[in-house]
Write a protein that holds these residues in place. Structure first.
Motif, mmCIF file in Angstrom:
data_model
loop_
_atom_site.group_PDB
_atom_site.id
_atom_site.type_symbol
_atom_site.label_atom_id
_atom_site.label_comp_id
_atom_site.label_asym_id
_atom_site.label_seq_id
_atom_site.Cartn_x
_atom_site.Cartn_y
_atom_site.Cartn_z
ATOM 1 N N PRO A 382 -9.749 18.258 -40.560
ATOM 2 C CA PRO A 382 -9.482 17.753 -41.923
ATOM 3 C C PRO A 382 -9.970 18.724 -43.182
ATOM 4 O O PRO A 382 -9.298 18.888 -44.098
ATOM 5 C CB PRO A 382 -10.157 16.420 -41.854
ATOM 6 N N THR A 383 -11.105 19.295 -42.806
ATOM 7 C CA THR A 383 -11.618 20.206 -43.883
ATOM 8 C C THR A 383 -10.887 21.220 -44.061
ATOM 9 O O THR A 383 -10.389 21.719 -45.442
ATOM 10 C CB THR A 383 -13.242 20.640 -43.528
ATOM 11 N N ILE A 384 -10.536 22.133 -42.996
ATOM 12 C CA ILE A 384 -9.659 23.134 -43.574
ATOM 13 C C ILE A 384 -8.266 22.811 -43.622
ATOM 14 O O ILE A 384 -7.690 23.565 -44.799
ATOM 15 C CB ILE A 384 -9.411 23.838 -42.049
ATOM 16 N N GLY A 385 -7.842 22.012 -43.247
ATOM 17 C CA GLY A 385 -6.383 21.292 -43.752
ATOM 18 C C GLY A 385 -6.345 21.077 -45.245
ATOM 19 O O GLY A 385 -5.529 21.441 -46.262
ATOM 20 N N GLY A 386 -7.699 20.496 -45.894
ATOM 21 C CA GLY A 386 -7.991 20.247 -47.168
ATOM 22 C C GLY A 386 -7.944 21.330 -48.163
ATOM 23 O O GLY A 386 -7.297 21.369 -49.080
ATOM 24 N N LEU A 387 -8.498 22.344 -47.589
ATOM 25 C CA LEU A 387 -8.917 23.446 -48.293
ATOM 26 C C LEU A 387 -7.617 24.460 -48.381
ATOM 27 O O LEU A 387 -7.281 24.966 -49.372
ATOM 28 C CB LEU A 387 -9.781 24.602 -47.366
ATOM 29 N N ILE A 388 -6.652 24.498 -47.438
ATOM 30 C CA ILE A 388 -5.456 24.974 -47.498
ATOM 31 C C ILE A 388 -4.588 24.138 -48.510
ATOM 32 O O ILE A 388 -4.065 25.238 -49.560
ATOM 33 C CB ILE A 388 -4.828 25.009 -46.107
ATOM 34 N N ILE A 389 -4.554 23.075 -48.383
ATOM 35 C CA ILE A 389 -3.457 22.498 -49.476
ATOM 36 C C ILE A 389 -4.015 22.633 -50.796
ATOM 37 O O ILE A 389 -3.409 22.813 -51.683
ATOM 38 C CB ILE A 389 -3.623 20.854 -49.258
ATOM 39 N N ASP A 390 -5.552 22.380 -51.016
ATOM 40 C CA ASP A 390 -6.211 22.708 -52.401
ATOM 41 C C ASP A 390 -5.850 24.146 -52.939
ATOM 42 O O ASP A 390 -5.962 24.452 -54.155
ATOM 43 C CB ASP A 390 -7.697 22.559 -52.372
ATOM 44 N N SER A 391 -5.744 25.197 -52.091
ATOM 45 C CA SER A 391 -5.641 26.349 -52.368
ATOM 46 C C SER A 391 -4.395 26.835 -53.128
ATOM 47 O O SER A 391 -4.206 27.824 -53.614
ATOM 48 C CB SER A 391 -5.918 27.452 -50.961
ATOM 49 N N GLY A 392 -3.403 26.038 -52.774
ATOM 50 C CA GLY A 392 -1.972 26.111 -53.235
ATOM 51 C C GLY A 392 -1.297 26.775 -52.615
ATOM 52 O O GLY A 392 -0.107 27.238 -52.633
ATOM 53 N N ALA A 393 -1.635 26.959 -51.100
ATOM 54 C CA ALA A 393 -0.906 27.919 -50.079
ATOM 55 C C ALA A 393 0.270 26.932 -49.763
ATOM 56 O O ALA A 393 0.348 25.791 -49.889
ATOM 57 C CB ALA A 393 -1.651 28.440 -48.973
ATOM 58 N N ALA A 394 1.375 27.804 -49.410
ATOM 59 C CA ALA A 394 2.559 26.986 -48.777
ATOM 60 C C ALA A 394 2.259 25.945 -47.667
ATOM 61 O O ALA A 394 1.184 26.246 -47.023
ATOM 62 C CB ALA A 394 3.708 27.871 -48.257
ATOM 63 N N TRP A 395 2.548 25.103 -47.564
ATOM 64 C CA TRP A 395 2.464 24.113 -46.779
ATOM 65 C C TRP A 395 2.724 24.237 -45.292
ATOM 66 O O TRP A 395 2.042 23.697 -44.530
ATOM 67 C CB TRP A 395 3.407 22.360 -47.076
ATOM 68 N N GLN A 396 3.455 25.224 -44.919
ATOM 69 C CA GLN A 396 3.746 25.664 -43.792
ATOM 70 C C GLN A 396 2.428 26.135 -43.173
ATOM 71 O O GLN A 396 2.099 26.339 -41.830
ATOM 72 C CB GLN A 396 4.495 26.825 -43.648
ATOM 73 N N TRP A 397 1.436 26.820 -44.072
ATOM 74 C CA TRP A 397 0.168 27.315 -43.390
ATOM 75 C C TRP A 397 -0.840 26.425 -42.590
ATOM 76 O O TRP A 397 -1.288 26.924 -41.575
ATOM 77 C CB TRP A 397 -0.603 28.202 -44.514
ATOM 78 N N ASN A 398 -0.673 25.310 -42.889
ATOM 79 C CA ASN A 398 -1.350 24.265 -42.009
ATOM 80 C C ASN A 398 -0.577 24.253 -40.703
ATOM 81 O O ASN A 398 -1.404 24.333 -39.773
ATOM 82 C CB ASN A 398 -1.400 22.882 -42.483
ATOM 83 N N PHE A 399 0.513 24.409 -40.496
ATOM 84 C CA PHE A 399 1.005 24.386 -39.263
ATOM 85 C C PHE A 399 0.788 25.578 -38.387
ATOM 86 O O PHE A 399 0.411 25.625 -37.347
ATOM 87 C CB PHE A 399 2.610 24.163 -39.172
ATOM 88 N N TYR A 400 0.832 26.738 -39.232
ATOM 89 C CA TYR A 400 0.396 27.919 -38.477
ATOM 90 C C TYR A 400 -0.895 28.022 -37.860
ATOM 91 O O TYR A 400 -1.333 28.422 -36.653
ATOM 92 C CB TYR A 400 0.536 29.079 -39.471
#
Length: 443
Positions: A382-400
């Protein structure tokens, strides 16, 4: 346990009560993900802060899972399960009443202690009483309650959150106080292995007679009777390498499980799906894990846990990567169902694998420590997922990210050595079968 399993009625009472308890563990897993959008709006917190709130419950689970072996030695498996259910249920009421993010996080942390102790205890009880030839399948049926709880949370969130608010979702999570505890207190038996190991042979004999099973005679070293004995068993020469690899598998599986269950609705909203559809995706994700767990459990009984767990990791990695391509809606549903098996279903199969990997005296400790270390992955998901979303990166990066973690779990599964305990169990089973065959042929 050596010998035959309890009567079919007794076995399914144990499976049903443990499964019902696990259902609310699964509910807790998903309920936070369903309420994240509401928390973001009401308390004006960032996705990274929401990820931290999610991780606090998992820190509690980590501590609870690591303590479960010691506490079980003191309380017994039955009392440990009852205490865990009561503890996390009360915490859900407190979460519903939380006036701020800080208090909410504190209550989630406390509730995690109970949740961390619940799954290892339920796993050890079911594996102990399950028929030897159907242990994986029996465990998978019980553990399917975990996904049923997730489905319940996702399905209820669709009408409840818009109509009554997010706090009601946590009040529903306190239902075990009136649904599970009275039934478990009345009908759930203590572990025969625990009673024998603690020298309470008369109690064990009476319980074995009531259940219609032979008394287990686990052969253990004297130090396994002490509080640290189970932990020492995990790092003996025969188990050391397997223990490390099983921990890696739990870490990877739980990172993907908690990461996706926490952020899947938000990720799908970022991919421009409405909230209702995003919650439906979460429901399908958990539904897929039920079917996959039962099918995988049956396959593991036939060909062994190791290859089935490896294939499950592979299915998870491939389906998650394909989700990042934003396929058509029907394909998303199919891939989410497969991903549910490849994440939650994989962890269910790992739990059964771990619990059987160790001798009876170390079962609760073995699964407790594996899940405890695995909770580190659950905290990071959950922490990394939140950081990726917060960073503005494309949504696909969580899946990768989650797919890459599943590949690491696949690699770990491929190198797990054979368990000395499982090898001894299989040898004993063959000897008994040979003895029966010789007796039949002589007659």
């Amino acid at each position: 346990m050596t010998g035959t399993a309890p009567s079919r009625q007794s076995l399914w009472v144990i499976v049903a009560l443990c499964g019902l308890s696990i259902t609310f563990d699964g509910y807790d897993l998903v309920v936070f993900g369903t309420t994240v959008p509401s928390l973001l709006d009401e308390w004006n917190i960032s996705p990274a802060e929401a990820g931290t709130l999610a991780s606090l419950a998992l820190v509690g689970m980590l501590i609870g899972a690591l303590l479960v072996g010691t506490l079980t030695d003191i309380l017994g498996r039955r009392k440990m399960l009852l205490l865990s259910v009561a503890w996390f249920s009360v915490s859900m009421v407190l979460c519903a009443m939380a006036p701020s993010p800080g208090w909410f996080g504190a209550f989630r942390l406390l509730g995690g202690l109970g949740l961390g102790g619940l799954m290892p205890t339920a796993a050890a009880l079911v594996i102990e009483y399950a028929p030897p030839a159907r242990r994986n399948l029996t465990y998978a049926v019980m553990q399917s309650g975990y996904a049923v709880g997730g489905i319940l949370a996702a399905a209820l969130a669709i009408p409840v959150i818009p109509g009554a608010g997010w706090r009601v979702m946590y009040l529903i999570g306190a239902a075990p106080l009136v649904v599970v505890l009275p039934l478990a207190y009345r009908w759930l038996p203590e572990s025969l292995e625990y009673l024998v190991l603690r020298g309470r042979r008369d109690e064990a004999l009476a319980l074995a007679h009531r259940l219609g099973v032979p008394l287990p005679e686990p052969q253990v070293r004297e130090d396994t009777r002490r509080w640290y004995g189970g932990v020492r068993e995990l790092v003996t020469e025969g188990h050391r390498t397997g223990t490390a690899l099983l921990w890696v598998m739990c870490f990877c599986a739980l990172l993907t499980v908690y990461g996706l269950n926490t952020w899947l609705p938000q990720i799908m909203r970022a991919a421009q799906f409405p909230l209702g559809s995003a919650l439906t995706f979460l429901l399908v994700f958990n539904l897929g894990s039920i079917v996959g767990s039962v099918v995988g459990g049956r396959a593991a009984d036939r060909i062994g846990s190791k290859p089935v767990v490896a294939v499950s990791f592979l299915l998870g990695a491939v389906s998650i990567v394909l989700l990042a391509t934003r396929p058509s809606t029907w394909a998303i549903y199919l891939l989410l169902a497969v991903a549910g098996h490849g994440t939650i279903g994989t962890q269910n199969l790992i739990n059964a694998y771990v619990t059987r990997y160790y001798p009876a005296a170390a079962r609760s400790t073995g699964i407790g420590w594996a899940l405890g270390v695995g909770r580190l992955g659950a905290v990071l998901g959950p922490t990394i997922g939140g950081l990726i979303i917060d960073s503005g990166a494309a949504w696909q990066w969580n899946f990768y990210l989650f797919a890459a973690v599943a590949v690491i779990g696949l690699a770990a599964a491929g190198f797990v050595p054979q368990s000395p305990s499982l090898a001894a169990e299989r040898s004993s089973r063959r000897e008994r079968a040979d003895a029966v065959a010789v007796k039949e042929s002589a007659s």
